[in-house]
Design a protein around this motif. Structure first.
Motif, PDB file in Angstrom:
ATOM      1  N   ALA A 229       0.832  -1.202   0.000  1.00  0.00           N
ATOM      2  CA  ALA A 229       0.000   0.000   0.000  1.00  0.00           C
ATOM      3  C   ALA A 229       0.871   1.257   0.000  1.00  0.00           C
ATOM      4  CB  ALA A 229      -0.926  -0.019   1.211  1.00  0.00           C
ATOM      5  N   LEU A 230       1.973   1.218   0.751  1.00  0.00           N
ATOM      6  CA  LEU A 230       2.872   2.368   0.799  1.00  0.00           C
ATOM      7  C   LEU A 230       3.463   2.648  -0.575  1.00  0.00           C
ATOM      8  CD1 LEU A 230       4.335   4.507   2.523  1.00  0.00           C
ATOM      9  CD2 LEU A 230       6.178   2.831   2.872  1.00  0.00           C
ATOM     10  N   ASP A 231       3.873   1.600  -1.267  1.00  0.00           N
ATOM     11  CA  ASP A 231       4.458   1.764  -2.593  1.00  0.00           C
ATOM     12  C   ASP A 231       3.420   2.296  -3.579  1.00  0.00           C
ATOM     13  OD1 ASP A 231       6.631   1.584  -4.420  1.00  0.00           O
ATOM     14  OD2 ASP A 231       5.732  -0.217  -5.273  1.00  0.00           O
ATOM     15  N   LYS A 232       2.191   1.807  -3.487  1.00  0.00           N
ATOM     16  CA  LYS A 232       1.123   2.304  -4.358  1.00  0.00           C
ATOM     17  C   LYS A 232       0.889   3.791  -4.128  1.00  0.00           C
ATOM     18  CE  LYS A 232      -1.455  -2.083  -4.636  1.00  0.00           C
ATOM     19  NZ  LYS A 232      -2.706  -2.784  -4.220  1.00  0.00           N
ATOM     20  N   ALA A 233       0.867   4.178  -2.862  1.00  0.00           N
ATOM     21  CA  ALA A 233       0.639   5.586  -2.534  1.00  0.00           C
ATOM     22  C   ALA A 233       1.763   6.465  -3.084  1.00  0.00           C
ATOM     23  CB  ALA A 233       0.522   5.758  -1.025  1.00  0.00           C
TER      24      ALA A 233
ATOM     25  N   PHE B 269      12.932  14.030  -0.382  1.00  0.00           N
ATOM     26  CA  PHE B 269      12.508  13.346  -1.603  1.00  0.00           C
ATOM     27  C   PHE B 269      13.366  12.149  -2.006  1.00  0.00           C
ATOM     28  CE2 PHE B 269      11.127  17.838  -2.073  1.00  0.00           C
ATOM     29  CZ  PHE B 269       9.753  17.614  -2.098  1.00  0.00           C
ATOM     30  N   SER B 270      14.482  11.916  -1.313  1.00  0.00           N
ATOM     31  CA  SER B 270      15.324  10.776  -1.675  1.00  0.00           C
ATOM     32  C   SER B 270      14.808   9.498  -1.033  1.00  0.00           C
ATOM     33  CB  SER B 270      16.776  11.006  -1.241  1.00  0.00           C
ATOM     34  OG  SER B 270      17.384  11.987  -2.042  1.00  0.00           O
ATOM     35  N   SER B 271      15.072   8.377  -1.713  1.00  0.00           N
ATOM     36  CA  SER B 271      14.715   7.076  -1.151  1.00  0.00           C
ATOM     37  C   SER B 271      15.641   6.764   0.015  1.00  0.00           C
ATOM     38  CB  SER B 271      14.845   5.991  -2.225  1.00  0.00           C
ATOM     39  OG  SER B 271      16.165   5.979  -2.760  1.00  0.00           O
ATOM     40  N   LYS B 272      15.244   5.797   0.814  1.00  0.00           N
ATOM     41  CA  LYS B 272      16.033   5.469   2.005  1.00  0.00           C
ATOM     42  C   LYS B 272      17.440   5.016   1.649  1.00  0.00           C
ATOM     43  CE  LYS B 272      12.037   4.348   4.893  1.00  0.00           C
ATOM     44  NZ  LYS B 272      11.314   3.315   5.671  1.00  0.00           N
ATOM     45  N   ASP B 273      17.586   4.391   0.483  1.00  0.00           N
ATOM     46  CA  ASP B 273      18.924   3.962   0.073  1.00  0.00           C
ATOM     47  C   ASP B 273      19.631   5.026  -0.773  1.00  0.00           C
ATOM     48  OD1 ASP B 273      17.559   3.855  -2.306  1.00  0.00           O
ATOM     49  OD2 ASP B 273      17.749   1.689  -2.586  1.00  0.00           O
ATOM     50  N   LYS B 274      19.021   6.207  -0.899  1.00  0.00           N
ATOM     51  CA  LYS B 274      19.608   7.357  -1.601  1.00  0.00           C
ATOM     52  C   LYS B 274      19.826   7.108  -3.093  1.00  0.00           C
ATOM     53  CE  LYS B 274      19.954   9.423   2.387  1.00  0.00           C
ATOM     54  NZ  LYS B 274      19.007  10.487   2.783  1.00  0.00           N
TER      55      LYS B 274
ATOM     56  N   MET C 257       8.197  11.703  -0.424  1.00  0.00           N
ATOM     57  CA  MET C 257       7.806  12.566   0.688  1.00  0.00           C
ATOM     58  C   MET C 257       7.043  11.780   1.747  1.00  0.00           C
ATOM     59  SD  MET C 257       4.410  14.752  -0.491  1.00  0.00           S
ATOM     60  CE  MET C 257       5.042  15.452  -2.005  1.00  0.00           C
ATOM     61  N   LEU C 258       6.458  10.641   1.354  1.00  0.00           N
ATOM     62  CA  LEU C 258       5.719   9.829   2.315  1.00  0.00           C
ATOM     63  C   LEU C 258       6.602   9.344   3.452  1.00  0.00           C
ATOM     64  CD1 LEU C 258       3.135   7.519   0.499  1.00  0.00           C
ATOM     65  CD2 LEU C 258       2.730   9.363   2.124  1.00  0.00           C
ATOM     66  N   ASP C 259       7.827   8.943   3.130  1.00  0.00           N
ATOM     67  CA  ASP C 259       8.745   8.478   4.174  1.00  0.00           C
ATOM     68  C   ASP C 259       8.976   9.590   5.193  1.00  0.00           C
ATOM     69  OD1 ASP C 259       9.073   5.973   2.989  1.00  0.00           O
ATOM     70  OD2 ASP C 259      10.689   6.703   1.697  1.00  0.00           O
ATOM     71  N   TYR C 260       9.141  10.806   4.701  1.00  0.00           N
ATOM     72  CA  TYR C 260       9.360  11.949   5.583  1.00  0.00           C
ATOM     73  C   TYR C 260       8.110  12.246   6.412  1.00  0.00           C
ATOM     74  CZ  TYR C 260      10.072  16.818   7.011  1.00  0.00           C
ATOM     75  OH  TYR C 260      10.180  17.970   7.741  1.00  0.00           O
ATOM     76  N   LEU C 261       6.954  12.254   5.770  1.00  0.00           N
ATOM     77  CA  LEU C 261       5.711  12.591   6.465  1.00  0.00           C
ATOM     78  C   LEU C 261       5.383  11.578   7.550  1.00  0.00           C
ATOM     79  CD1 LEU C 261       3.444  13.636   3.442  1.00  0.00           C
ATOM     80  CD2 LEU C 261       4.623  15.145   5.047  1.00  0.00           C
TER      81      LEU C 261
ATOM     82  N   GLU D 195       0.641  21.116   8.780  1.00  0.00           N
ATOM     83  CA  GLU D 195       1.830  21.970   8.658  1.00  0.00           C
ATOM     84  C   GLU D 195       3.020  21.200   8.089  1.00  0.00           C
ATOM     85  OE1 GLU D 195      -0.061  21.726  11.283  1.00  0.00           O
ATOM     86  OE2 GLU D 195      -0.855  23.720  11.715  1.00  0.00           O
ATOM     87  N   THR D 196       3.122  19.918   8.451  1.00  0.00           N
ATOM     88  CA  THR D 196       4.223  19.099   7.947  1.00  0.00           C
ATOM     89  C   THR D 196       4.071  18.856   6.454  1.00  0.00           C
ATOM     90  OG1 THR D 196       4.274  17.977  10.102  1.00  0.00           O
ATOM     91  CG2 THR D 196       5.533  16.977   8.312  1.00  0.00           C
ATOM     92  N   LEU D 197       2.862  18.500   6.027  1.00  0.00           N
ATOM     93  CA  LEU D 197       2.607  18.309   4.599  1.00  0.00           C
ATOM     94  C   LEU D 197       2.841  19.603   3.833  1.00  0.00           C
ATOM     95  CD1 LEU D 197       1.570  16.855   2.093  1.00  0.00           C
ATOM     96  CD2 LEU D 197      -0.778  17.250   2.901  1.00  0.00           C
ATOM     97  N   TRP D 198       2.395  20.714   4.396  1.00  0.00           N
ATOM     98  CA  TRP D 198       2.554  22.005   3.727  1.00  0.00           C
ATOM     99  C   TRP D 198       4.031  22.330   3.498  1.00  0.00           C
ATOM    100  CZ3 TRP D 198      -0.656  25.154   1.242  1.00  0.00           C
ATOM    101  CH2 TRP D 198      -0.236  26.464   0.955  1.00  0.00           C
ATOM    102  N   SER D 199       4.864  22.040   4.475  1.00  0.00           N
ATOM    103  CA  SER D 199       6.290  22.376   4.368  1.00  0.00           C
ATOM    104  C   SER D 199       6.961  21.650   3.211  1.00  0.00           C
ATOM    105  CB  SER D 199       7.011  22.046   5.683  1.00  0.00           C
ATOM    106  OG  SER D 199       7.088  20.637   5.893  1.00  0.00           O
TER     107      SER D 199
END
Length: 444
Positions: free
Chosen positions: A92-96, A206-211, A219-223, A241-245
């Motif tokens: 589901a995370l990957d789909k999102a 915006f980078s993936s966990k493995d860069k 951005m989902l990983d960050y959020l 506020e987090t999404l907005w940033s």
């Protein structure tokens, strides 16, 4: 008290509603420069929107939220549902993440009126125009893997692929020909390069966990991992506020808005009407593209991941054509005679240029014209009032959100009135001329 010359404040979400409410100062004092207000039309507007909702929805609470998702499903084709079904092996995370990739690139490529351009869907043969046409076209391009640098993983949008995107690539994808033209194609590619650089500059977001790749969807990983995100066994809640940033880094494209100090502010404009009331701080932030990204990401979070967003009610009506057009086509807003004549003259001059509309004459103004700035502020202020009154009329057992009323009522009403009033072009009652030279890098 925060002054409106504070750049940090002007880039915030709360500034949009707070500052645009100030347009009512001009209404009360009779200091609007370009529009007259006929509040006797308010009940007519509310009744029209309410009737459309009742026509289209047996249960108003079933209205979908305002989101880019709806445009992908043009012609009542569940294209996103079908896309998700084709990713059955993905989490589901990957789909999102993939949907965020798709929605963001689609929003950023849909930055101006498209006039006579249309896109013919290969599977159905149907032609779609304007914002729905862009959505369907971008979805088809997305599925070819053009936006991905990994041939084994085509359904994504990454910085490496966008950096190599050419005008010819986009022209082929959008079916551009001598008879099917699209103004500003090269500038759209430049805009995409801006997004590429942004993702590189803000790699922590915006980078993936493995860069190995930078994508909007990352951005989902960050959020989800942010300290402000509330997590439980059943669900999570991201703060608005987090999404907005994050969204504002992708959505603020208008470098020719206003400059506060030495800082370019994006979709923030100086309002002459407020100046006429004696105000020294006359900046109005709209942040339309950033809000559009937020509405769409929220829809994905809620639908695909069952993640809520706390504070999403801070979002405002968007200054889109259907919303502002509804107020004009119903007569609630009336363009002053001198501005009407000036706008019609602008339209006629513009019609002499190649690829520009030549029928159903409507007043035309540049995006930075004080007419447009005043119209956009009035749109945010009065559409919110219309939405509140429509909510009262419908009396749903469940609370109707602003995104629902925008999508199921106000936006549809504006589009339908445009189709009735200007059936050949379906353009809004005021045409905004976009200068792509203004789509430049923003200084944060």
């Amino acid at each position: 008290m925060v002054t409106t010359t504070n750049p940090e404040y002007l880039l915030s979400l709360r500034a949009v509603r707070e500052q645009n409410k100030r347009i009512y100062e001009c209404v009360k004092s009779g200091k609007l420069q370009h529009f007259d207000i006929d509040l006797d039309k308010m009940e007519e507007v509310v009744r029209f929107v309410t009737l459309l909702v009742k026509r289209d929805f047996d249960d108003p609470s079933e209205m979908p939220s305002h989101s880019r998702w709806r445009h992908f499903d043009a012609g009542e084709q569940p294209r996103i549902k079908q896309l998700l079904a084709s990713m059955s092996s993905s989490s589901a995370l990957d789909k999102a993440k993939r949907l965020i990739d798709l929605f963001v690139i689609s929003i950023l490529l849909d930055t101006s009126p498209l006039h006579q351009w249309g896109y013919q869907e290969k599977s159905t043969g149907r032609v779609y125009r304007r914002t729905e046409g862009v959505a369907v076209a971008v979805l088809e391009i997305f599925k070819t893997g053009l936006f991905s640098s990994d041939p084994g993983d085509p359904y994504r949008v990454d910085a490496a692929a966008l950096a190599d995107l050419t005008v010819d690539d986009l022209a082929n994808g959008f079916q551009i020909s001598a008879k099917n033209t699209l103004v500003g194609l090269e500038d759209r590619v430049n805009l995409i390069q801006h997004v590429t650089e942004t993702m590189k500059d803000y790699s922590s977001l915006f980078s993936s966990k493995d860069k190995t790749s930078s994508r909007p969807g990352n951005m989902l990983d960050y959020l989800l991992s942010h300290a402000s995100t509330v997590r439980s066994n059943k669900s999570s809640a991201v703060q608005m506020e987090t999404l907005w940033s994050v969204a504002i880094l992708l959505g603020e494209l208008w470098a020719q808005g206003s400059k506060v100090g030495d800082k370019l502010m994006g979709d923030v404009w100086h309002c002459e009407a407020l100046k006429s009331t004696g105000n020294s701080d006359c900046y109005l932030p709209f942040h339309t593209t950033t809000q559009w990204i937020c509405y769409s990401v929220i829809d994905i979070l809620e639908t695909v991941l069952s993640v809520t967003v706390d504070g999403k009610d801070q979002l405002t009506p968007l200054t889109e054509y259907p919303n502002g057009g509804l107020l004009l086509d119903t007569g609630l807003l009336v363009l002053k005679k001198r501005d009407l004549e000036s706008g019609l003259s602008n339209y006629r001059r513009n019609s002499l240029l190649p690829g520009q509309p030549k029928i159903e004459v409507a007043p035309m103004f540049d995006i930075n014209d004080s007419v447009v700035i005043e119209w956009r502020a009035l749109t945010i202020y009065y559409v919110e009032i219309v939405a509140s009154k429509v909510r009262e009329k419908l009396r749903s057992k469940k609370h109707l959100t602003l995104p629902q009323i925008l999508e199921g009522g106000i936006w549809n009403a504006g589009r339908e009135l445009a189709e009735i009033s200007r059936p050949n072009t379906q353009e809004p009652p005021i045409v905004i001329k976009v200068n792509y030279a203004w789509l430049l890098n923003i200084d944060y």
